[in-house]
Scaffold this active site. Structure first.
Site, PDB file in Angstrom:
ATOM      1  N   CYS A 159      21.825  -5.019   3.360  1.00 48.39           N
ATOM      2  CA  CYS A 159      22.380  -5.290   4.678  1.00 48.39           C
ATOM      3  C   CYS A 159      22.770  -3.948   5.290  1.00 48.39           C
ATOM      4  CB  CYS A 159      23.556  -6.259   4.606  1.00 48.39           C
ATOM      5  SG  CYS A 159      24.975  -5.637   3.681  1.00 48.39           S
ATOM      6  N   HIS A 210     -11.556 -10.088 -12.619  1.00 44.85           N
ATOM      7  CA  HIS A 210     -11.753 -11.206 -11.680  1.00 44.85           C
ATOM      8  C   HIS A 210     -12.913 -12.060 -12.202  1.00 44.85           C
ATOM      9  CE1 HIS A 210     -12.740 -13.414  -8.031  1.00 44.85           C
ATOM     10  NE2 HIS A 210     -11.592 -13.005  -7.507  1.00 44.85           N
TER      11      HIS A 210
END
EC number: 2.7.1.-
Length: 692
Positions: free
Chosen positions: A463, A615
């Site tokens: 923040c 993959h």
């Protein structure tokens, strides 16, 4: 129960941080509204008649309207801001929240039978009845007649949109619905959730609104002086936990009501003040903002001076620099955490005194009828904009004598307590904490290391003043190193860590996220050539690193892969294998970095730092995991030859485009990749050699 409380606290922290995004917009809106209004203020025009020119007045009207539209649509901003904050900043969540808020509002309006005539009839009546008008249960939201849910409605749908995003952002759908898969599905499911939410709120919200109105009337009507005192104490008490944003939101944006000159209802202390400023009427709001000015502008800077004066002589120069920076930050902007955390942990009694004094500041400002607005915090900048520019109505000049009195109280009280109790404030420590001298570019790397590195970080956020990190193992966090790196304090609640780095916290968080995503390379890992080119440091040791075949089959060049993403080496260099069996094993010692949700691909990292993607097959993502069995988990350590995946090769041949399996090095950079084997290859045979 303890773990449940930790999770609850962690969620509250995230919600509190998420609320900061819409709140951060308010200073810009406030400046536009304030200056726009001031440019046609009669007193200012009397001293500067040239400002009455048509075009200058047109500019003032544009500025005022631009600022006002932000305050008029705060619920929508809270919806989008909450969603973005809880979904890691992804814009899809914000769009989903926007869609959800509109649909929820429309649903509530239809279920409750609200028409636009109901809205306009109230507005006409409000002009006649003025502030005695009854609180309306209805509102016109972007042209939609609906229930008046205010910012709470925005927060509710924003949180639900974020939940939908986190739950469905990577969802896989059948091929004929493939366009709507993944993130595109999020606004769709949020729309359905919004309809259900709107139906529920149509029945639940009216009694909730009555309860909020009764609570508001009780707090603001029975004993407002006591309420301001308690508000000041609780608000400061929650600062260490980062939960103050949640606490003050109802007071600023919901409690209290005011009907402006247009007949529109305005809710919340901060919004009412802005509306009254615009209308040019006496202020009745500001009770929950004004109290910050005396202790932020005067009290805490005086406390910093007391800490400096009580430091050991040999430490005063260092402490003086730290205290001066923190004091100026508090005075100018109202950001107090860097100063407060400098004594919170080492001398809690000082913070207790500070909390009580903060409560009395709110009380005294209320009793003196000082009413100053605020959009960011109680610093000198806001004091000029929302105090001095309306000094005749806000009594802002009284802040100065009250502030001087608070400066004296803070200075002498802190001095007395430090000396009497021998408090170990900065500069008085028995064991000196040496600061670590690091450059701006090195700081995020050092902080990441102090947090236990990226594998230890479960959730990263920030923040205005603090780095908020949820870690997997807080035993790996080096608190002392964080303090050496400039954190004025480190708060631990369960596995939630808060490091107070002041206004630079958000930038540190951004850089840490970039590092974790592999988008920033450590300065220590780069070299600059004479031509000014930056070269990535070596990822393997001298002699190169060998990658062994993870699959039995036929090794072929990437150019033979019938997919340009792989054949054109868009993802990196490597090789491909036409598999003969469905077993995939580890090609080296290392770690599992990523497993795709559809199980068709796995990302690995070797001990040498080589990142490898296996993959299996082409267009196997559409199989949604069918035919694949993963034998490891993310972050598992692996050894050469360890089984990683089992594949039903016959199923893949039947349902996928191709079984050819690209094996890609995704972080090769300028490294040289040598193919050691083509043609028939067995698991465990040398396949690639990576050299720098």
């Amino acid at each position: 129960m303890k773990n449940l409380l930790k999770k609850f606290f962690g969620q509250l922290q995230r919600i509190g941080k998420a609320l900061m995004l819409p709140v951060a917009i308010l200073p810009a809106a406030g400046i536009l509204l304030t200056f726009g209004n001031a440019m046609h203020n009669e007193q200012i025009l009397h001293f500067a008649p040239w400002m009455q020119h048509h075009y200058i007045q047109l500019i003032s009207q544009i500025m005022e309207a631009s600022g006002q539209v932000i305050f008029d649509n705060l619920p929508l901003l809270f919806a989008m801001g909450t969603a973005l904050g809880l979904a890691g900043g992804d814009g899809v969540a914000g769009i989903a929240a926007l869609v959800g808020y509109l649909i929820m509002s429309a649903t509530m309006g239809k279920i409750a039978g609200i028409t636009i005539d109901d809205i306009f009839s109230y507005a006409d009546g409000a002009k006649t009845l003025g502030q005695s008008a009854k609180d309306p249960a209805h509102a016109l939201v972007l042209g939609i007649p609906t229930l008046q849910t205010g910012v709470f409605g925005g927060i509710i749908i924003g949180a639900l949109a974020a939940w939908c995003y986190n739950k469905f952002y990577n969802i896989q759908l059948p091929q004929f619905l493939g366009f709507f898969a993944g993130k595109r599905f999020v606004p769709i499911i949020t729309s359905l959730v919004a309809i259900v939410t709107g139906i529920v709120l149509s029945f639940v919200w009216p009694p909730v609104q009555d309860g909020l109105n009764n609570l508001s009337n009780f707090l603001l009507g029975k004993n407002l002086a006591l309420t301001t005192f308690i508000f000041g104490i609780i608000e400061r008490s929650l600062i260490p936990f980062g939960l103050h944003h949640i606490f003050y939101a109802p007071f600023w944006f919901e409690f209290g009501h005011y009907v402006n000159e247009s007949g529109n209802l305005v809710r919340g202390d901060q919004r009412i003040w802005m509306a009254q400023y615009q209308d040019g009427v006496p202020f009745t709001a500001g009770a929950f903002t004004t109290g910050k000015y005396p202790f932020m502008m005067f009290g805490l800077p005086a406390a910093a001076f007391a800490i400096y004066r009580q430091a050991k002589p040999e430490r005063r120069k260092v402490v003086g620099g730290l205290m001066l920076s923190a004091a100026l930050t508090s005075f100018l902007t109202g950001i107090t955490e860097p100063l407060e955390f400098s004594f919170l942990f080492v001398a809690p009694i000082l913070y207790v005194a500070h909390v009580i004094l903060a409560g009395t500041s709110f009380l005294i400002m209320h009793l003196l009828h000082v009413q100053i607005g605020m959009t960011f915090s109680g610093g000198f900048i806001d004091y000029i904009l929302y105090g001095l520019l309306s000094w005749d109505r806000s009594n802002a000049l009284l802040v100065i004598p009250v502030g001087i009195a608070y400066a004296l109280i803070y200075y002498f009280l802190f001095t007395f307590l430090i000396k009497k109790l021998n408090l170990k404030t900065p500069g008085r420590e028995d064991k000196e904490v040496e600061s670590k001298d690091v450059s701006v570019s090195e700081l995020p790397f050092e902080v990441l290391e102090a947090m236990g590195n990226k594998d230890n970080i479960k959730h990263l956020d920030a923040c205005i003043t603090r780095l908020r990190v949820e870690v997997r193992d807080k035993g790996l966090v080096d608190v002392e190193k964080l303090k050496q790196l400039g954190a004025s304090g480190v708060l631990e609640v369960g596995n939630n860590m808060q490091a107070i780095f002041g206004p630079k916290s958000d930038q540190i968080k951004h850089d840490m996220q970039q590092i974790m995503d592999g988008k920033i390379t450590s300065p220590a890992e780069t070299t600059v050539t004479e031509d000014g080119d930056v070269e990535t440091a070596e990822i393997v040791a001298e002699g190169g690193a060998v990658i062994y075949a993870p699959i039995t089959g036929e090794a072929v060049d990437l150019s033979e892969v019938p997919d340009k993403v792989f054949s054109a080496k868009m993802m990196g260099d490597g090789i491909a294998i036409k598999p003969e069996t469905g077993e995939v094993v580890a090609p080296f010692d290392g770690k599992v970095k990523m497993i795709f949700p559809t199980k068709h691909a796995i990302g690995l990292e070797s001990k040498d730092g080589i990142e490898l993607l296996i993959h299996f097959g082409l267009e196997t993502v559409k199989l949604d995991g069918e035919g694949f069995e993963i034998l490891v988990k993310e972050n598992d350590n692996i050894v050469l030859g360890q089984p990683l995946m089992k594949v039903d090769l016959n199923y893949i041949k039947e349902h996928a485009d191709d079984t050819i399996t690209p094996i890609i090095i995704t972080n090769a950079g300028s490294a040289n990749i040598e193919v050691l084997h083509t043609g028939k290859v067995e698991q465990g045979e040398k396949l690639l050699l990576v050299n720098n």
